[in-house]
Write a protein that holds these residues in place. Structure first.
Motif, PDB file in Angstrom:
ATOM      1  N   GLY A 163      38.599  50.503  44.845  1.00  0.00           N
ATOM      2  CA  GLY A 163      37.971  51.320  43.982  1.00  0.00           C
ATOM      3  C   GLY A 163      37.265  50.384  43.085  1.00  0.00           C
ATOM      4  O   GLY A 163      37.741  49.265  42.911  1.00  0.00           O
ATOM      5  N   LEU A 164      36.160  51.080  42.332  1.00  0.00           N
ATOM      6  CA  LEU A 164      35.413  50.446  41.353  1.00  0.00           C
ATOM      7  C   LEU A 164      36.418  49.977  40.037  1.00  0.00           C
ATOM      8  O   LEU A 164      35.880  48.827  39.563  1.00  0.00           O
ATOM      9  N   GLU A 165      37.488  50.412  40.109  1.00  0.00           N
ATOM     10  CA  GLU A 165      38.369  49.730  38.820  1.00  0.00           C
ATOM     11  C   GLU A 165      38.901  48.491  39.266  1.00  0.00           C
ATOM     12  O   GLU A 165      39.225  47.744  38.258  1.00  0.00           O
ATOM     13  N   HIS A 166      38.859  48.071  40.441  1.00  0.00           N
ATOM     14  CA  HIS A 166      39.468  46.710  40.886  1.00  0.00           C
ATOM     15  C   HIS A 166      38.253  45.791  41.046  1.00  0.00           C
ATOM     16  O   HIS A 166      38.505  44.705  41.483  1.00  0.00           O
ATOM     17  N   GLU A 168      36.058  44.332  39.078  1.00  0.00           N
ATOM     18  CA  GLU A 168      35.802  43.184  38.169  1.00  0.00           C
ATOM     19  C   GLU A 168      36.864  41.966  38.413  1.00  0.00           C
ATOM     20  O   GLU A 168      36.613  41.044  38.386  1.00  0.00           O
ATOM     21  N   LYS A 169      38.153  42.399  38.655  1.00  0.00           N
ATOM     22  CA  LYS A 169      39.168  41.679  38.859  1.00  0.00           C
ATOM     23  C   LYS A 169      38.647  40.578  40.289  1.00  0.00           C
ATOM     24  O   LYS A 169      38.888  39.392  40.268  1.00  0.00           O
ATOM     25  N   GLU A 191      26.334  54.582  41.915  1.00  0.00           N
ATOM     26  CA  GLU A 191      27.385  54.300  41.112  1.00  0.00           C
ATOM     27  C   GLU A 191      27.863  52.580  41.630  1.00  0.00           C
ATOM     28  O   GLU A 191      28.082  51.928  40.954  1.00  0.00           O
ATOM     29  N   GLN A 192      28.102  52.660  42.796  1.00  0.00           N
ATOM     30  CA  GLN A 192      28.474  51.432  43.167  1.00  0.00           C
ATOM     31  C   GLN A 192      27.672  50.191  43.317  1.00  0.00           C
ATOM     32  O   GLN A 192      27.843  49.118  42.574  1.00  0.00           O
ATOM     33  N   HIS A 195      27.536  49.539  39.218  1.00  0.00           N
ATOM     34  CA  HIS A 195      28.792  48.968  38.676  1.00  0.00           C
ATOM     35  C   HIS A 195      28.793  47.519  39.103  1.00  0.00           C
ATOM     36  O   HIS A 195      28.915  46.600  38.309  1.00  0.00           O
TER      37      HIS A 195
END
Length: 427
Positions: A163-166, A168-169, A191-192, A195
């Motif tokens: 997911g996009l929430e992961h 950055e990590k 969006e992908q 981001h």
């Protein structure tokens, strides 16, 4: 987007051609953050290579260089090739200019031991020392692949697996532990893209930018017997002259060699237009590798024997006739004119199209395409010898101021020479 024009590379519809003689290569663009093309990932779409194996890796590179017209396929861009671990130590890589090729290396199976993972490092090191860049998928970021981290020039993050929430990590981890460029792949939405762009990722690949495009090329391949003859000559360290003689015997073999060595992927700064020069440039070791690859991708049949034999007779006859009137180096080119004069028949396409994929001297092209120049009268006389038209024969011979006796004797010698080649192959 800076995409090379491939509109002129269209071939006849697949139904019109023998599938065994079609090289089909799909390419998908890898773009930068401005959506300009950085490179292309290539995929083999040929009927014969649906499974991803070491052999298919070799065939893909070989077809891309030899058949599909590297300039039209990828221009001057970087090429990404999916590899198996077995193919990474394959001899075919010795034929490839490493500065333009990125080898995509998969992770090992889930049950691979730490010892097996670490054992890959010497192979990676050897490839990097030869100038290849390596790309890995996001499995590279797992703890047990730590030994691979310094080997990476690219790491590809599959946008469909997290997911996009992961994101950055993962990006931070990749930057902390590698110097690799990050490629966000399988990008399917704005969006992908936006981001990952906000995380300063610079390279992208996916359907949102470009669907894979298929480039087709008509191929002609020599018989197994001829390629094996070449391999045997090379293994015996035969002289350049002996190898050149074999190339002269088989127009499909010589055509493939000239097309390969003059492909933009091979990286030469000058065009090679003679068989002897091609052999000298390649050297025995690379010539052996090339012949071995050609053997694995060739058919048992090849060009119909009657067409090949006629082309060989024409080449030898033009060589003999021109030797009466032209310097020795021009006789070599005369042979090429004769032996390639049936290339349109072999490829099933117009001569102008057939010649697009091989570099030849302008004087040779003028004779084959425009029927003009120094070799045109010799080609006309050669064709007249086959036609049975006495008037055409007389006109062509008189134009070159050659007697009937000279021409007939040369024709008999050419026919005898071609027959002797067939008898050698049968034996």
């Amino acid at each position: 987007m800076d995409t090379p024009d491939i509109s002129n590379t269209a071939t006849p519809a697949p139904a019109d051609l023998d599938d065994a003689n079609i090289a089909r290569i799909a390419r998908q663009a890898i773009v930068d953050d401005k959506r300009d093309v950085f490179g292309y990932e290539l995929f083999d779409r040929s009927v014969a290579h649906k499974a991803h194996t070491a052999a298919s890796d070799a065939a893909l590179l070989f077809n891309a260089l030899s058949y599909a017209g590297t300039e039209a396929l990828v221009g001057k861009k970087t090429v990404f090739i999916n590899c198996t671990h077995e193919s990474l130590s394959g001899a075919h890589l010795e034929l490839i200019p490493p500065d333009r090729v990125v080898l995509e290396v998969p992770a090992l199976p889930a049950d691979a031991t730490q010892q097996e993972i670490d054992a890959c490092v010497p192979t990676f090191n050897a490839l990097r020392q030869r100038g290849f860049r390596l790309a890995f998928d996001q499995n590279l970021l797992r703890r047990n692949y730590a030994a691979w981290l310094p080997m990476a020039s690219f790491v590809k993050l599959d946008m469909q697996t997290f997911g996009l929430e992961h994101a950055e990590k993962l990006v931070k981890f990749a930057r902390n532990y590698t110097r690799a460029q990050i490629v966000a792949e399988k990008v399917e939405t704005a969006e992908q893209f936006e981001h990952m762009q906000s995380l300063e990722v610079k390279l992208f690949q996916g359907f949102w930018f470009a669907q894979p495009q298929v480039v087709q090329a008509r191929t002609i391949r020599p018989t197994h017997a001829t390629v094996i003859q070449l391999i045997n000559l090379v293994r015996q360290q035969a002289s350049t002259e002996e190898i050149e003689e074999l190339l002269k015997k088989d127009p499909t073999l010589s055509f493939n060699l000239l097309r390969f060595i003059n492909s933009s992927g091979f990286g030469l700064s000058c065009e090679i237009t003679s068989f002897r020069h091609a052999v000298m440039i390649l050297g025995l070791k690379k010539l052996f590798r090339w012949a071995a690859l050609l053997l694995t991708t060739s058919r048992a049949g090849g060009t119909p024997p009657a067409v090949g034999q006629t082309a060989v007779v024409r080449g030898r006859l033009m060589e003999l006739l021109s030797a009466e009137l032209l310097p020795p180096e021009e006789s070599d080119h005369a042979f090429v004119v004769g032996v390639f004069s049936l290339l349109d028949v072999m490829l099933g396409q117009p001569m102008t199209k057939a010649l697009e994929s091989v570099a030849l001297p302008q004087s040779v092209v003028d004779a084959l395409v425009h029927n003009k120049g120094v070799f045109a009268p010799f080609l006309e006389l050669t064709r007249a010898c086959e036609s049975g038209d006495d008037d055409a024969f007389a006109r062509a011979a008189n134009a070159l101021q050659l007697s009937n006796h000279q021409v007939n004797w040369a024709h008999l010698q050419a026919l005898s020479w071609a027959d002797s080649l067939i008898n050698e192959e049968v034996a």
